[in-house]
Design an enzyme around this catalytic site. Structure first.
Site, PDB file in Angstrom:
ATOM      1  N   GLY A  47      -9.180  -1.980  -5.941  1.00 49.39           N
ATOM      2  CA  GLY A  47      -8.781  -2.879  -4.870  1.00 49.39           C
ATOM      3  C   GLY A  47      -9.637  -2.703  -3.637  1.00 49.39           C
ATOM      4  O   GLY A  47     -10.331  -1.696  -3.479  1.00 49.39           O
ATOM      5  N   GLN A  52     -12.008  -3.080   5.039  1.00 48.81           N
ATOM      6  CA  GLN A  52     -13.029  -2.257   4.379  1.00 48.81           C
ATOM      7  C   GLN A  52     -14.386  -2.940   4.306  1.00 48.81           C
ATOM      8  O   GLN A  52     -15.380  -2.319   3.921  1.00 48.81           O
ATOM      9  CB  GLN A  52     -12.579  -1.885   2.959  1.00 48.81           C
ATOM     10  CG  GLN A  52     -11.421  -0.910   2.953  1.00 48.81           C
ATOM     11  CD  GLN A  52     -11.059  -0.533   1.543  1.00 48.81           C
ATOM     12  OE1 GLN A  52     -10.373  -1.288   0.850  1.00 48.81           O
ATOM     13  NE2 GLN A  52     -11.530   0.621   1.087  1.00 48.81           N
ATOM     14  N   CYS A  95     -10.052   6.087  -2.511  1.00 45.39           N
ATOM     15  CA  CYS A  95     -10.281   4.903  -1.679  1.00 45.39           C
ATOM     16  C   CYS A  95     -11.790   4.709  -1.571  1.00 45.39           C
ATOM     17  O   CYS A  95     -12.524   5.675  -1.354  1.00 45.39           O
ATOM     18  CB  CYS A  95      -9.671   5.130  -0.298  1.00 45.39           C
ATOM     19  SG  CYS A  95      -9.942   3.769   0.855  1.00 45.39           S
ATOM     20  N   LEU A  96     -12.244   3.446  -1.726  1.00 45.11           N
ATOM     21  CA  LEU A  96     -13.691   3.196  -1.695  1.00 45.11           C
ATOM     22  C   LEU A  96     -14.320   3.579  -0.353  1.00 45.11           C
ATOM     23  O   LEU A  96     -15.515   3.845  -0.294  1.00 45.11           O
ATOM     24  CB  LEU A  96     -13.986   1.722  -2.001  1.00 45.11           C
ATOM     25  CG  LEU A  96     -13.703   1.277  -3.439  1.00 45.11           C
ATOM     26  CD1 LEU A  96     -14.086  -0.185  -3.621  1.00 45.11           C
ATOM     27  CD2 LEU A  96     -14.431   2.149  -4.443  1.00 45.11           C
ATOM     28  N   HIS A 137      -1.260   0.791  -1.192  1.00 46.20           N
ATOM     29  CA  HIS A 137      -2.495   1.334  -0.588  1.00 46.20           C
ATOM     30  C   HIS A 137      -3.262   0.231   0.144  1.00 46.20           C
ATOM     31  O   HIS A 137      -3.692   0.414   1.285  1.00 46.20           O
ATOM     32  CB  HIS A 137      -3.353   1.961  -1.695  1.00 46.20           C
ATOM     33  CG  HIS A 137      -4.676   2.484  -1.231  1.00 46.20           C
ATOM     34  ND1 HIS A 137      -4.975   3.831  -1.191  1.00 46.20           N
ATOM     35  CD2 HIS A 137      -5.783   1.845  -0.770  1.00 46.20           C
ATOM     36  CE1 HIS A 137      -6.199   3.993  -0.708  1.00 46.20           C
ATOM     37  NE2 HIS A 137      -6.726   2.806  -0.463  1.00 46.20           N
ATOM     38  N   GLU A 138      -3.413  -0.921  -0.519  1.00 45.63           N
ATOM     39  CA  GLU A 138      -4.217  -2.003   0.074  1.00 45.63           C
ATOM     40  C   GLU A 138      -3.503  -2.638   1.270  1.00 45.63           C
ATOM     41  O   GLU A 138      -4.141  -2.950   2.280  1.00 45.63           O
ATOM     42  CB  GLU A 138      -4.556  -3.070  -0.978  1.00 45.63           C
ATOM     43  CG  GLU A 138      -5.360  -2.574  -2.181  1.00 45.63           C
ATOM     44  CD  GLU A 138      -6.610  -1.797  -1.816  1.00 45.63           C
ATOM     45  OE1 GLU A 138      -7.182  -2.020  -0.720  1.00 45.63           O
ATOM     46  OE2 GLU A 138      -7.023  -0.933  -2.613  1.00 45.63           O
ATOM     47  N   HIS A 141      -3.994  -0.732   4.415  1.00 44.56           N
ATOM     48  CA  HIS A 141      -5.290  -0.970   5.072  1.00 44.56           C
ATOM     49  C   HIS A 141      -5.185  -2.080   6.125  1.00 44.56           C
ATOM     50  O   HIS A 141      -5.867  -2.033   7.144  1.00 44.56           O
ATOM     51  CB  HIS A 141      -6.351  -1.405   4.053  1.00 44.56           C
ATOM     52  CG  HIS A 141      -7.080  -0.268   3.403  1.00 44.56           C
ATOM     53  ND1 HIS A 141      -7.845   0.631   4.113  1.00 44.56           N
ATOM     54  CD2 HIS A 141      -7.195   0.089   2.097  1.00 44.56           C
ATOM     55  CE1 HIS A 141      -8.389   1.503   3.274  1.00 44.56           C
ATOM     56  NE2 HIS A 141      -8.010   1.206   2.041  1.00 44.56           N
TER      57      HIS A 141
HETATM   58 CO    CO Z   1      -8.540   2.138   0.297  1.00 44.09          CO
END
Ligand code: CO
Length: 201
Positions: A47, A52, A95-96, A137-138, A141
């Site tokens: 995701g 991000q 997380c990216l 999680h998303e 953000h």
């Molecule tokens: Co993340």
């Protein structure tokens, strides 16, 4: 914003910047969503959220299997909200924007989410386990919340060195002039506009 949207990493100020709900669903937004999916697949993530890619708006893209060949697992959500949550689960999370950092995070076991798709149609989805974790999680953000905030005390301690290293790297690239200053990045976030898709030819 240009189409050169790219992944930002901690401690880029976009990750803490309050994103705003989306009011118009247009070609610019669809373009951004497509680019976000590309970035997500390139980095083998499940995701990715607007902040991000330094887009301070309420959009997330996901693939519940992390597999670009399984388009039916793909989901783009505009203005997503969690309308119900229940139970709890502990599990490893990454997380990216924090490459290679993984720690256990406690999340609700089950969530019901409501969002709009790219056609402006509202949908509701009930998920458990990993997809539920992914949604939580998303959506975090979009509110400037990060998984490092939700780790256990032991997890936080275990992440300290890596976080310091991310800080060093980011501040170093600012010193070298490769990355703009925080003040400049905040200015860019404040004046962010949807990408211009150009004329239909
Ligand atoms: Co993340």
């Amino acid at each position: 914003m240009s189409l050169t949207a790219k992944l930002v990493k901690y401690p880029h100020p976009s990750l803490r910047y309050p994103a705003r709900p989306i009011t118009t669903i247009d070609r610019g937004l669809r373009l951004l969503a497509g680019r976000m999916l590309e970035i997500m697949y390139e980095n083998r993530g499940l995701g990715l959220a607007g902040p991000q890619v330094a887009a301070p708006i309420h959009i997330i893209v996901m693939n519940f299997e992390g597999d670009h060949t399984q388009k039916e697992q793909e989901c783009v959500a505009i203005n997503p909200v969690i309308v119900d949550r229940s139970g709890s689960q502990d599990g490893n999370e990454g997380c990216l924007s924090f490459p290679e950092l993984f720690q256990d995070v406690r999340r609700a076991k089950k969530v019901v989410v409501r969002a709009y798709d790219l056609e402006g149609k509202q949908f509701e989805m009930e998920c458990t386990d990993l997809p539920s974790r992914l949604w939580q999680h998303e959506i975090d953000h979009l509110h400037g919340q990060l998984f490092i905030d939700k780790m256990s005390p032991v997890g936080k301690l275990g992440s300290r060195e890596m976080l310091k290293e991310f800080e060093r790297e980011f501040r170093g690239s600012q010193k070298r002039g490769t990355t703009p200053s925080d003040a400049e990045l905040l200015k860019q976030l404040a004046s962010w506009t949807m990408p211009d898709p150009g004329p239909i030819l």
